[in-house]
Design an enzyme around this catalytic site. Structure first.
Site, PDB file in Angstrom:
ATOM      1  N   LYS A 221       0.808  -1.223   0.000  1.00  0.00           N
ATOM      2  CA  LYS A 221       0.000   0.000   0.000  1.00  0.00           C
ATOM      3  C   LYS A 221       0.841   1.273   0.000  1.00  0.00           C
ATOM      4  CE  LYS A 221      -4.380  -1.811   1.523  1.00  0.00           C
ATOM      5  NZ  LYS A 221      -5.389  -1.929   2.582  1.00  0.00           N
ATOM      6  N   ARG A 255      -3.591 -10.044   4.985  1.00  0.00           N
ATOM      7  CA  ARG A 255      -3.983 -10.077   3.565  1.00  0.00           C
ATOM      8  C   ARG A 255      -2.787  -9.613   2.751  1.00  0.00           C
ATOM      9  NH1 ARG A 255      -5.957  -6.400  -0.007  1.00  0.00           N
ATOM     10  NH2 ARG A 255      -7.492  -7.128  -1.513  1.00  0.00           N
TER      11      ARG A 255
HETATM   12  C1  YH5 Z   1      -7.814  -4.280   3.347  1.00  0.00           C
HETATM   13  O1  YH5 Z   1      -6.918  -3.614   3.866  1.00  0.00           O
HETATM   14  N1  YH5 Z   1      -7.485  -3.660   0.900  1.00  0.00           N
HETATM   15  S1  YH5 Z   1      -7.919  -3.483  -1.807  1.00  0.00           S
HETATM   16  C2  YH5 Z   1      -3.330   0.088  -3.131  1.00  0.00           C
HETATM   17  C3  YH5 Z   1      -2.080  -0.470  -3.347  1.00  0.00           C
HETATM   18  C4  YH5 Z   1      -1.847  -1.781  -3.016  1.00  0.00           C
HETATM   19  C5  YH5 Z   1      -2.871  -2.548  -2.503  1.00  0.00           C
HETATM   20  C6  YH5 Z   1      -1.114   1.550  -4.129  1.00  0.00           C
HETATM   21  N2  YH5 Z   1      -9.197  -4.858   0.133  1.00  0.00           N
HETATM   22  C7  YH5 Z   1      -8.082  -4.287   1.940  1.00  0.00           C
HETATM   23  O2  YH5 Z   1      -4.974  -3.996  -1.422  1.00  0.00           O
HETATM   24  N3  YH5 Z   1      -9.929  -5.792   2.258  1.00  0.00           N
HETATM   25  C8  YH5 Z   1      -8.198  -4.026  -0.178  1.00  0.00           C
HETATM   26  O3  YH5 Z   1      -1.023   0.189  -3.879  1.00  0.00           O
HETATM   27  C9  YH5 Z   1      -9.134  -5.045   1.471  1.00  0.00           C
HETATM   28  N4  YH5 Z   1      -8.649  -5.038   4.103  1.00  0.00           N
HETATM   29  C10 YH5 Z   1      -9.673  -5.775   3.585  1.00  0.00           C
HETATM   30  N5  YH5 Z   1     -10.432  -6.492   4.410  1.00  0.00           N
HETATM   31  C11 YH5 Z   1      -6.590  -2.285  -1.662  1.00  0.00           C
HETATM   32  C12 YH5 Z   1      -5.218  -2.859  -1.771  1.00  0.00           C
HETATM   33  C13 YH5 Z   1      -4.137  -1.998  -2.302  1.00  0.00           C
HETATM   34  C14 YH5 Z   1      -4.351  -0.672  -2.622  1.00  0.00           C
END
Ligand code: YH5
Length: 275
Positions: A221, A255
């Site tokens: 993230k 996750r």
């Molecule tokens: C979460 O924390 N996150 S989707 C931006 C990124 C990398 C990854 C800029 N769904 C979560 O993974 N569900 C997502 O790089 C989730 N908890 C739960 N329960 C976002 C994501 C991401 C966004």
């Protein structure tokens, strides 16, 4: 700690790894044949299983800041065939969706867990989960994915997230979702600046007071980009460090994108760490 999760009862005495499977390319071509998106997602899922994922989280709509919304029909076409193809893979299947129609179809297809970044706030979402035996992850988000990172504001981020989650747990239980089926997630990066994420992260032990399983998602993230100055393609070491800290702070499920590396790190934590 245990979680009743569809066909499974998960023992959460050891941290579990949830592997992320995104189906984001169009799943169907004009003639109705499954396209590259689905095949690639299935291959990726199989890779994560071979690396030792304890569960898979299948998502058909990106919830990254500013991502384009996906129609219900498209999300169904992406998610349902993948759940059907993976239903006998041996680990619980989570589906990352905010749409009640997708929840119902995914549950019928074999999903064991609904991972809802909107904490079942959509009309009909509580009922869709209550009518089944699947688990649910209730996550905190300020705003909506389109605009949540524009200007996040909190008085006391820990108090606000805790208050929100407490309210959603009460509403879910009142709707007939047993406590044994509920887990919580503070929602790192969802309407939060780095300072909010850091404050919440350090407060993870306080979220133990719910006595419910905690899911933490920090893999790759932006907060890790801000800390390290790295592009998303170079955030694996930071993601591993954050995941280990989350587990030390009490997270039950992490996750992640990088299952093999996380598994090695957890083995070291278990052998040499405090818990
Ligand atoms: C979460 O924390 N996150 S989707 C931006 C990124 C990398 C990854 C800029 N769904 C979560 O993974 N569900 C997502 O790089 C989730 N908890 C739960 N329960 C976002 C994501 C991401 C966004």
């Amino acid at each position: 700690m245990r979680l009743s999760c569809g066909r499974y009862t998960l023992n959460l005495e050891r941290p579990l790894i949830m592997g992320i499977v995104n189906v984001t390319a169009d799943s169907f071509s004009g003639d109705g044949h499954a396209r590259a998106g689905l095949t690639a997602a299935l291959q990726h899922a199989e890779q994560l299983l071979s690396e030792g994922a304890d569960m898979l989280d299948i998502g058909g709509e990106s919830s990254r800041p500013g991502a384009e919304p996906v129609s219900e029909a498209e999300e169904l076409a992406r998610v349902v065939p993948l759940v059907e193809a993976l239903r006998n893979c041996g680990v619980p299947l989570s589906v990352d969706t905010v749409k009640p129609t997708v929840m119902r179809a995914a549950i019928t297809a074999g999903a064991d867990l609904i991972n809802d970044i909107a904490a079942l706030q959509a009309e009909g979402a509580l009922e869709a989960v209550a009518a089944s035996n699947v688990a649910v992850c209730l996550m905190h988000m300020q705003g909506t994915p389109g605009t949540m990172q524009a200007d996040p504001q909190y008085g006391d981020v820990v108090a606000e997230v805790t208050h929100f989650l407490a309210g959603r747990v009460a509403i879910a239980e009142a709707a007939g979702i047993a406590r044994e089926r509920i887990m919580l997630d503070p929602g790192f990066g969802f309407g939060k600046r780095l300072e909010h994420n850091a404050t919440l992260f350090k407060a993870l032990p306080q979220l133990q007071h719910f006595d419910l399983p905690l899911l933490v998602g920090v893999s790759r993230k932006s907060m890790l980009g801000q800390i390290t100055g790295r592009d998303v393609s170079e955030r694996m070491p930071a993601s591993i460090a954050a995941a280990m800290l989350a587990v030390q702070q009490g997270a039950h499920i992490i996750r992640v994108h990088d299952v093999a590396a996380t598994k090695d790190a957890l083995a070291v934590l278990s052998a040499l760490g405090g818990s």
